[in-house]
Design a protein around this motif. Structure first.
Motif, PDB file in Angstrom:
ATOM      1  N   TYR A   1       0.892  -1.169   0.000  1.00 34.38           N
ATOM      2  CA  TYR A   1       0.000   0.000   0.000  1.00 34.38           C
ATOM      3  C   TYR A   1       0.923   1.210   0.000  1.00 34.38           C
ATOM      4  CZ  TYR A   1      -2.199   3.603   3.036  1.00 34.38           C
ATOM      5  OH  TYR A   1      -2.630   4.764   3.611  1.00 34.38           O
TER       6      TYR A   1
ATOM      7  N   SER B   1      -5.085   3.568  10.746  1.00 36.10           N
ATOM      8  CA  SER B   1      -3.843   3.352   9.995  1.00 36.10           C
ATOM      9  C   SER B   1      -4.203   2.408   8.867  1.00 36.10           C
ATOM     10  CB  SER B   1      -2.800   2.710  10.913  1.00 36.10           C
ATOM     11  OG  SER B   1      -1.656   2.358  10.182  1.00 36.10           O
TER      12      SER B   1
ATOM     13  N   SER C   1      -2.773   0.163   6.985  1.00 32.63           N
ATOM     14  CA  SER C   1      -2.391  -1.245   7.045  1.00 32.63           C
ATOM     15  C   SER C   1      -3.115  -1.999   8.160  1.00 32.63           C
ATOM     16  CB  SER C   1      -0.879  -1.377   7.196  1.00 32.63           C
ATOM     17  OG  SER C   1      -0.420  -0.562   8.257  1.00 32.63           O
TER      18      SER C   1
ATOM     19  N   ARG D   1      -5.700  -4.727   7.354  1.00 29.43           N
ATOM     20  CA  ARG D   1      -5.290  -6.101   7.024  1.00 29.43           C
ATOM     21  C   ARG D   1      -5.069  -6.969   8.253  1.00 29.43           C
ATOM     22  NH1 ARG D   1      -1.051  -3.413   3.141  1.00 29.43           N
ATOM     23  NH2 ARG D   1       0.149  -3.686   5.051  1.00 29.43           N
TER      24      ARG D   1
HETATM   25  O1  PMV Z   1      -0.514   1.901   7.386  1.00 28.64           O
HETATM   26  P1  PMV Z   1       0.498   2.941   7.254  1.00 28.64           P
HETATM   27  O2  PMV Z   1      -0.088   4.314   7.138  1.00 28.64           O
HETATM   28  O3  PMV Z   1       1.543   2.847   8.345  1.00 28.64           O
HETATM   29  O4  PMV Z   1       1.313   2.681   5.875  1.00 28.64           O
HETATM   30  C1  PMV Z   1       1.993   1.484   5.605  1.00 28.64           C
HETATM   31  C2  PMV Z   1       2.868   1.632   4.421  1.00 28.64           C
HETATM   32  C3  PMV Z   1       3.822   0.476   4.155  1.00 28.64           C
HETATM   33  O5  PMV Z   1       4.140  -0.208   5.339  1.00 28.64           O
HETATM   34  C4  PMV Z   1       5.123   1.037   3.584  1.00 28.64           C
HETATM   35  C5  PMV Z   1       3.282  -0.497   3.116  1.00 28.64           C
HETATM   36  C6  PMV Z   1       2.201  -1.441   3.571  1.00 28.64           C
HETATM   37  O6  PMV Z   1       1.414  -1.863   2.724  1.00 28.64           O
HETATM   38  O7  PMV Z   1       2.147  -1.813   4.764  1.00 28.64           O
END
Ligand code: PMV
Length: 355
Positions: free
Chosen positions: A40, A161, A163, A166
């Motif tokens: 992502y 956040s 990720s 998931r």
């Molecule tokens: O969920 P965030 O905002 O911390 O972004 C995650 C971004 C990456 O770790 C670099 C990629 C991913 O898909 O987890």
């Protein structure tokens, strides 16, 4: 994703504790970090935290955040990690997230506070925010007495956040980009349960420092200034389709090749930003070399790197000792964490808010 099964965390005083919980309204949930094999990177809507691309990840066993959410009084710290109040932007972000969750339910909007115990470094590129926001979402919904579908839990966690959407599920998970302006179709689903494939993931820790550029700031800078961002967006659907297919076939070599290419393409967008963003250290590159050397020697090992200097290495569980030993010998590697496919979010105290 499962109901509470943390026997080790339950004590003889549980019945009394649950009665006290009902009075003080608190609940605890446990979620694990996840590492994206197809990343992502970039948002289509910053306000709703909607991704510009879909992504596919592995939920990790052992890298856990246990969140206890409770109704608090004005003036109390709203966010603590490992017993210490969190300050600054991270604290504001959590308070806003809790307020939004509380306001979205019926019957008033109680002031909520989150106490998080994480068993791994927070804010060092180890996907701590995914585990934290997923666990906080589940615990907060339980305190608020809300019941939601599992996809809705994923969508709400995403607001904290990206990720975190998931970490709701175990094993290999895909989070869809979605097309709806309100984001209701941008939720995660499980591709393969955690028990379906004997994978391992090692994390070569090259620095325990807080990362210099937060993912969300880097994503914004890349989207605004990197000439390679367009190319990144254009290539993603092909990687997602190929990765889905490779996972369905349990083809480690294909999964690993796509993950490495996707990771390097993401970092290329960062190098091309103005000013450039470089998450790597010399040790990061040395670990990537060691992984290639392992492959040359016949061991199926593949790297991926997020918005930080640590290198995550995917291999089969049968090869984990050999890979760990090789990574630990790389100059600049401080320690190597061993993990494998982990379960989705679980309630530790309180009723699961998902159906
Ligand atoms: O969920 P965030 O905002 O911390 O972004 C995650 C971004 C990456 O770790 C670099 C990629 C991913 O898909 O987890």
């Amino acid at each position: 994703m499962q109901e509470a099964r943390h026997g080790t965390r339950e004590t003889a005083g549980d019945a009394a504790a649950s009665a006290a919980d009902a009075a003080t309204r608190s609940a605890s949930a446990l979620a694990r970090a996840n590492v994206a094999l197809v990343k992502y990177w970039g948002k289509r809507d910053e306000e709703r935290n909607l991704p510009a691309v879909g992504s596919i990840s592995l939920t990790l066993d052992g890298l856990e955040a246990l969140a206890t959410v409770r109704v608090c009084r004005d003036g109390e710290p709203r966010f603590r990690t490992n017993g210490r109040p969190v300050e600054g932007l991270a604290a504001q972000r959590m308070a806003r997230f809790l307020d939004d969750l509380a306001a979205s339910g019926e019957g008033g909007a109680p002031l909520l506070a989150a106490d998080v115990e994480a068993n791994f470094a927070v804010g060092a590129g180890l996907a701590s925010s995914a585990a934290i926001y997923c666990a906080v979402t589940a615990a907060a919904l339980a305190v608020l007495g809300r019941r939601v579908a599992a996809e809705e839990l994923s969508g709400l966690a995403r607001l904290g956040s990206g990720s975190a959407a998931r970490s709701v599920y175990g094993g290999l998970v895909e989070w869809s980009r979605g097309v709806a302006p309100d984001g209701h179709d941008s939720v995660a689903r499980q591709l393969l349960p955690e028990s379906a494939w004997d994978l391992a993931m090692l994390v070569a820790i090259t620095s325990e420092e807080m990362k210099r550029t937060a993912s969300r700031d880097a994503m914004r800078a890349v989207a605004e200034t990197s000439p390679l961002y367009r190319g990144w967006l254009d290539a993603q659907e092909e990687d997602l389709a190929a990765m889905r297919d490779a996972i369905a076939r349990r083809d480690l070599a294909a999964v690993g090749r796509i993950a490495e290419e996707n990771c390097l393409r993401m970092h290329a967008t960062c190098f091309a930003a103005r000013p450039p963003i470089v998450f790597w250290t010399p040790a990061t590159l040395a670990v990537m070399d060691a992984v290639r050397a392992l492959r040359d020697g016949g061991t199926g090992a593949y790297f991926t790197i997020d918005a930080g200097p640590q290198v995550k290495v995917l291999c089969l569980r049968a090869d984990v000792d050999a890979v760990a030993e090789r990574l630990a010998a790389v100059p600049g590697v401080r320690r190597v964490l061993r993990s494998g496919p982990g379960r989705g979010v679980e309630m530790v105290r309180g009723e699961a808010p998902w159906r």
